[in-house]
Design a protein around this motif. Structure first.
Motif, PDB file in Angstrom:
ATOM      1  N   VAL A 173       5.979  -2.153   8.617  1.00 37.60           N
ATOM      2  CA  VAL A 173       6.032  -1.751   7.444  1.00 37.60           C
ATOM      3  C   VAL A 173       5.481  -2.745   6.340  1.00 37.60           C
ATOM      4  O   VAL A 173       5.800  -3.999   6.087  1.00 37.60           O
ATOM      5  CB  VAL A 173       7.597  -1.378   6.788  1.00 37.60           C
ATOM      6  N   THR A 174       4.212  -2.388   5.794  1.00 35.81           N
ATOM      7  CA  THR A 174       3.476  -3.235   5.089  1.00 35.81           C
ATOM      8  C   THR A 174       3.301  -2.921   3.654  1.00 35.81           C
ATOM      9  O   THR A 174       3.244  -1.816   3.412  1.00 35.81           O
ATOM     10  CB  THR A 174       2.102  -3.362   5.873  1.00 35.81           C
ATOM     11  N   PRO A 175       2.770  -4.009   3.041  1.00 35.07           N
ATOM     12  CA  PRO A 175       2.688  -3.675   1.331  1.00 35.07           C
ATOM     13  C   PRO A 175       1.231  -3.354   1.149  1.00 35.07           C
ATOM     14  O   PRO A 175       0.176  -3.355   1.960  1.00 35.07           O
ATOM     15  CB  PRO A 175       3.259  -4.788   0.617  1.00 35.07           C
ATOM     16  N   TRP A 176       1.090  -3.176  -0.252  1.00 37.50           N
ATOM     17  CA  TRP A 176      -0.400  -2.753  -0.717  1.00 37.50           C
ATOM     18  C   TRP A 176      -1.177  -3.868  -1.156  1.00 37.50           C
ATOM     19  O   TRP A 176      -2.291  -3.912  -1.338  1.00 37.50           O
ATOM     20  CB  TRP A 176      -0.179  -1.801  -1.829  1.00 37.50           C
ATOM     21  N   ASN A 177      -0.586  -5.232  -1.410  1.00 37.52           N
ATOM     22  CA  ASN A 177      -1.305  -6.310  -2.109  1.00 37.52           C
ATOM     23  C   ASN A 177      -2.413  -6.721  -1.022  1.00 37.52           C
ATOM     24  O   ASN A 177      -3.367  -7.425  -1.515  1.00 37.52           O
ATOM     25  CB  ASN A 177      -0.496  -7.385  -2.756  1.00 37.52           C
ATOM     26  N   PHE A 178      -2.187  -6.964   0.207  1.00 33.59           N
ATOM     27  CA  PHE A 178      -3.165  -7.214   1.070  1.00 33.59           C
ATOM     28  C   PHE A 178      -3.110  -6.367   2.165  1.00 33.59           C
ATOM     29  O   PHE A 178      -2.343  -6.397   3.558  1.00 33.59           O
ATOM     30  CB  PHE A 178      -2.642  -8.835   1.630  1.00 33.59           C
ATOM     31  N   PRO A 179      -3.876  -5.103   1.988  1.00 34.79           N
ATOM     32  CA  PRO A 179      -3.676  -3.992   2.859  1.00 34.79           C
ATOM     33  C   PRO A 179      -4.482  -4.038   4.158  1.00 34.79           C
ATOM     34  O   PRO A 179      -4.055  -3.155   5.185  1.00 34.79           O
ATOM     35  CB  PRO A 179      -4.288  -2.921   1.909  1.00 34.79           C
ATOM     36  N   LEU A 180      -5.036  -4.908   4.387  1.00 33.73           N
ATOM     37  CA  LEU A 180      -5.823  -5.529   5.656  1.00 33.73           C
ATOM     38  C   LEU A 180      -5.109  -6.715   6.137  1.00 33.73           C
ATOM     39  O   LEU A 180      -4.527  -6.415   7.527  1.00 33.73           O
ATOM     40  CB  LEU A 180      -7.239  -5.650   5.513  1.00 33.73           C
ATOM     41  N   VAL A 190       4.432   1.175  15.668  1.00 32.97           N
ATOM     42  CA  VAL A 190       4.333   1.976  14.625  1.00 32.97           C
ATOM     43  C   VAL A 190       4.052   1.406  13.380  1.00 32.97           C
ATOM     44  O   VAL A 190       4.978   0.819  12.600  1.00 32.97           O
ATOM     45  CB  VAL A 190       5.501   3.104  14.549  1.00 32.97           C
ATOM     46  N   LEU A 191       2.698   1.583  12.815  1.00 30.92           N
ATOM     47  CA  LEU A 191       2.537   1.034  11.429  1.00 30.92           C
ATOM     48  C   LEU A 191       2.642   2.153  10.420  1.00 30.92           C
ATOM     49  O   LEU A 191       2.139   3.223  10.497  1.00 30.92           O
ATOM     50  CB  LEU A 191       0.832   0.451  11.524  1.00 30.92           C
ATOM     51  N   LYS A 192       3.494   1.550   9.353  1.00 32.85           N
ATOM     52  CA  LYS A 192       3.868   2.261   8.241  1.00 32.85           C
ATOM     53  C   LYS A 192       3.500   1.566   6.913  1.00 32.85           C
ATOM     54  O   LYS A 192       4.239   0.833   6.533  1.00 32.85           O
ATOM     55  CB  LYS A 192       5.272   2.604   8.173  1.00 32.85           C
ATOM     56  N   PRO A 193       2.036   1.818   6.429  1.00 32.75           N
ATOM     57  CA  PRO A 193       1.705   1.096   5.266  1.00 32.75           C
ATOM     58  C   PRO A 193       2.100   1.547   3.938  1.00 32.75           C
ATOM     59  O   PRO A 193       2.911   2.789   4.140  1.00 32.75           O
ATOM     60  CB  PRO A 193       0.116   1.351   5.620  1.00 32.75           C
ATOM     61  N   SER A 194       1.725   0.908   3.128  1.00 33.64           N
ATOM     62  CA  SER A 194       1.984   1.257   1.540  1.00 33.64           C
ATOM     63  C   SER A 194       1.249   2.380   1.499  1.00 33.64           C
ATOM     64  O   SER A 194       0.174   2.793   1.707  1.00 33.64           O
ATOM     65  CB  SER A 194       1.764   0.362   0.740  1.00 33.64           C
ATOM     66  N   PRO A 195       1.875   3.812   0.466  1.00 28.31           N
ATOM     67  CA  PRO A 195       1.246   4.745   0.422  1.00 28.31           C
ATOM     68  C   PRO A 195       0.118   4.578  -0.672  1.00 28.31           C
ATOM     69  O   PRO A 195      -0.764   5.221  -1.155  1.00 28.31           O
ATOM     70  CB  PRO A 195       2.251   5.625   0.036  1.00 28.31           C
ATOM     71  N   LEU A 196       0.177   3.349  -1.244  1.00 32.62           N
ATOM     72  CA  LEU A 196      -1.046   3.099  -2.256  1.00 32.62           C
ATOM     73  C   LEU A 196      -2.039   2.573  -1.827  1.00 32.62           C
ATOM     74  O   LEU A 196      -3.330   2.700  -2.158  1.00 32.62           O
ATOM     75  CB  LEU A 196      -0.331   1.820  -3.348  1.00 32.62           C
ATOM     76  N   THR A 197      -2.270   2.272  -0.506  1.00 27.26           N
ATOM     77  CA  THR A 197      -3.218   1.744   0.391  1.00 27.26           C
ATOM     78  C   THR A 197      -3.417   2.151   1.772  1.00 27.26           C
ATOM     79  O   THR A 197      -3.371   1.632   2.852  1.00 27.26           O
ATOM     80  CB  THR A 197      -3.431   0.218   0.384  1.00 27.26           C
ATOM     81  N   PRO A 198      -3.641   3.694   1.902  1.00 27.28           N
ATOM     82  CA  PRO A 198      -3.648   4.456   3.146  1.00 27.28           C
ATOM     83  C   PRO A 198      -4.896   4.136   3.888  1.00 27.28           C
ATOM     84  O   PRO A 198      -5.001   4.266   5.219  1.00 27.28           O
ATOM     85  CB  PRO A 198      -3.223   5.737   2.849  1.00 27.28           C
ATOM     86  N   LEU A 199      -6.050   4.160   3.156  1.00 23.37           N
ATOM     87  CA  LEU A 199      -7.220   4.242   3.865  1.00 23.37           C
ATOM     88  C   LEU A 199      -7.608   2.895   4.377  1.00 23.37           C
ATOM     89  O   LEU A 199      -8.145   2.909   5.704  1.00 23.37           O
ATOM     90  CB  LEU A 199      -8.597   4.681   2.874  1.00 23.37           C
ATOM     91  N   ALA A 205       9.487   8.218   5.839  1.00 28.88           N
ATOM     92  CA  ALA A 205       8.865   7.836   6.571  1.00 28.88           C
ATOM     93  C   ALA A 205       9.492   6.386   7.211  1.00 28.88           C
ATOM     94  O   ALA A 205       9.928   6.190   8.285  1.00 28.88           O
ATOM     95  CB  ALA A 205       7.287   7.754   6.811  1.00 28.88           C
ATOM     96  N   GLY A 206       9.674   5.628   6.238  1.00 29.00           N
ATOM     97  CA  GLY A 206      10.149   4.338   6.526  1.00 29.00           C
ATOM     98  C   GLY A 206      11.531   4.123   6.754  1.00 29.00           C
ATOM     99  O   GLY A 206      12.021   3.705   7.665  1.00 29.00           O
ATOM    100  N   GLU A 207      12.471   5.088   6.313  1.00 35.56           N
ATOM    101  CA  GLU A 207      13.776   5.236   6.480  1.00 35.56           C
ATOM    102  C   GLU A 207      13.928   5.834   7.939  1.00 35.56           C
ATOM    103  O   GLU A 207      14.847   5.166   8.807  1.00 35.56           O
ATOM    104  CB  GLU A 207      14.594   6.164   5.788  1.00 35.56           C
ATOM    105  N   ALA A 208      13.189   6.602   8.300  1.00 34.67           N
ATOM    106  CA  ALA A 208      13.285   7.419   9.866  1.00 34.67           C
ATOM    107  C   ALA A 208      12.833   6.205  10.814  1.00 34.67           C
ATOM    108  O   ALA A 208      13.623   6.329  11.701  1.00 34.67           O
ATOM    109  CB  ALA A 208      12.307   8.413   9.850  1.00 34.67           C
ATOM    110  N   LEU A 209      11.993   5.265  10.421  1.00 35.54           N
ATOM    111  CA  LEU A 209      11.527   4.282  11.214  1.00 35.54           C
ATOM    112  C   LEU A 209      13.083   3.269  11.568  1.00 35.54           C
ATOM    113  O   LEU A 209      13.020   3.077  12.777  1.00 35.54           O
ATOM    114  CB  LEU A 209      10.376   3.455  10.702  1.00 35.54           C
TER     115      LEU A 209
END
Length: 483
Positions: free
Chosen positions: A149-156, A174-183, A211-215
């Motif tokens: 589960v990853t944040p938006w500030n360093f999306p790569l 299973v990678l669940k990134p921030s919804p602010l940096t999906p691409l 999605a995060g809670e389900a993970l």
């Protein structure tokens, strides 16, 4: 942009969220620039991704670390080939300067290179046996399916320093990134897909809380590696505690640069500007406090304030910009509210303090780089994370007082001291209650082969990066063989 990159990636296929729901993603530098609509996933999507990862686990584990490393090496080559493309996406999606985005891609390549090199070292030790004709040794096993589960500030970079060791260890993910940096996250997954990583080994679920809670709730997930806020990290840890879920949590920071009375002030100012206003202060290791000896405070501010006031705020793809926008209106409003609160507590704004507005600047999430002085050491601005371009200057009466103030917060990500005294330098490193320590250099940044870690409320579990990261993704076992 390929349409499939707006979807989830499960078991080797790009698929829509079960609900069909999507979320709009816009450029924080220009609200009129809509990047696209991305999947908004829920529990069904997450569970399918976990099932796919579980099905892929036996074969991936059996492959062995050296052959798994070959996929990481291939991914590194592909990432380097696409560096400019991916850096441009990071800037458009997250907002950071293009130079900062290029640096993030380089960091991700370095993480891949380092991690792949650990393949031949990922073993155990032989040990003396207490009994005759007995061979004793230790070894590691992957823990299983992991949620990242990853944040938006360093999306790569942050997803990479989770994905790479997870896969090398033999875990599936299973990678669940921030919804602010999906691409950016979709591009990362695509790189691994093209590098030949088998179906189901790395899955991507876009979305937010559901999605995060389900993970966290899925019993097929053996561990969660999370980077983000203290509140969410605590919820993940407690949410999985009943089933002894393994967690690795890299949380917030309220980092101080201590400026002693014998410091090289020009060098200290350079470091504070880089640490406080680089990436608009949106780093867990950002310099949010300058704890300055009162004997040199005025001289320090005389050097600092004009330079900060001259920093140009603008879009990340504008070469003239020196400070990027913050990621969204929530972060913008929070930074401005923090400045207002600090003024109520007695802080004085020396520069900045408001939204950046000027002719020709697109409507976006722009905050002026802000310096406040006379900030009480125990006030909210000096104690709580802002995650924006706001620097609190706190007075200290000598070296011991400066270290007391630095250690007064609940966080402990980074600690930095500027001094000409070798004795003070080593004493500061010994006494800082922080995970990453710096002397006479900026207090941000880390190497791929060193632990990225914090102390106190900044970290729970093994560090990120470094050989120590494998203590999260693997479990130790011992064996005694009689012959």
């Amino acid at each position: 942009m390929a349409q499939h990159l707006r979807l989830n990636f499960v078991d080797g296929r790009w698929v829509h969220a079960e609900s069909g729901q999507t979320r709009e993603n816009t450029n924080p530098a220009d609200f009129t620039d809509v990047i696209g609509e991305f999947a908004e996933s829920g529990g069904v999507d997450t569970d399918r991704a976990v099932d796919a990862a579980a099905a892929a686990l036996p074969a991936w584990r059996a492959l062995g670390p050296i052959r798994r490393a070959a996929h990481l090496t291939a991914a590194g080559r592909l990432l380097a080939e696409r560096a400019d493309e991916i850096a441009a996406v990071i800037t458009r999606e997250q907002g950071k300067l293009l130079t900062e985005a290029r640096g993030e891609v380089q960091r991700a390549c370095a993480v891949l290179e380092f991690t792949a090199g650990q393949a031949r070292l990922l073993g155990g030790v032989t040990a003396p046996a207490e009994d005759e004709r007995t061979f004793a040794y230790t070894f590691r096993r992957p823990i299983g399916v992991v949620g990242l589960v990853t944040p938006w500030n360093f999306p790569l970079a942050i997803p990479m320093w989770k994905v790479a060791p997870a896969l090398l260890s033999g875990c599936t993910a299973v990678l669940k990134p921030s919804p602010l940096t999906p691409l950016t996250s979709a591009l990362l997954v695509e790189v691994f897909q093209r590098a030949g990583v088998p179906d189901g080994v790395l899955n991507l679920v876009q979305g937010d809380v559901a999605a995060g809670e389900a993970l966290v709730a899925n019993p097929g997930v053996a561990g969660i590696s999370f980077t983000g806020s203290l509140g969410v990290g605590t919820a993940i840890h407690t949410g999985g505690a009943h089933r002894l879920l393994r967690t690795q949590l890299e949380l917030g920071g309220k980092n101080a640069v201590v400026v002693c009375d014998d410091a090289d002030l020009d060098r200290a100012v350079d470091a504070v500007i880089h640490g406080a206003f680089g990436q608009a202060g949106q780093r867990c290791s950002a310099t949010s406090r300058a704890v300055v000896d009162v004997r040199v405070r005025d001289a320090f501010l005389e050097r600092l304030v004009p330079r900060v006031a001259g920093l140009r705020v603008g879009p990340g793809d504008d070469p003239a910009s020196k400070v990027c926008p913050v990621v969204n209106t929530v972060r913008r409003d929070a930074a401005l509210a923090a400045v207002e609160g600090a003024q109520r507590d007695g802080g004085k704004v020396l520069c900045g303090g408001g939204p950046e507005e000027r002719p020709g600047l697109p409507e976006g999430c722009y905050v002026q780089p802000t310096v406040l002085r006379d900030v009480p050491w125990d006030s909210e601005l000096a104690q709580e994370e802002v995650f924006g371009p706001v620097l609190a200057v706190v007075d200290a009466d000598g070296f011991d007082d400066a270290l007391r103030i630095s250690n007064s917060v609940k966080y402990g990500m980074s600690g930095t001291v500027f001094t000409a005294s070798q004795s003070r330098a080593f004493e500061a490193v010994e006494r800082f209650e922080a995970g990453m320590l710096h002397v006479n250099r900026p207090g941000v940044g880390a190497y791929a082969h060193l632990p990225h870690t914090g102390a106190k409320a900044s970290q729970y579990g093994p560090p990120e990066c470094s050989p120590e990261v494998f203590d999260f993704y693997t479990a130790w076992h011992s064996a005694c063989i009689g012959y």
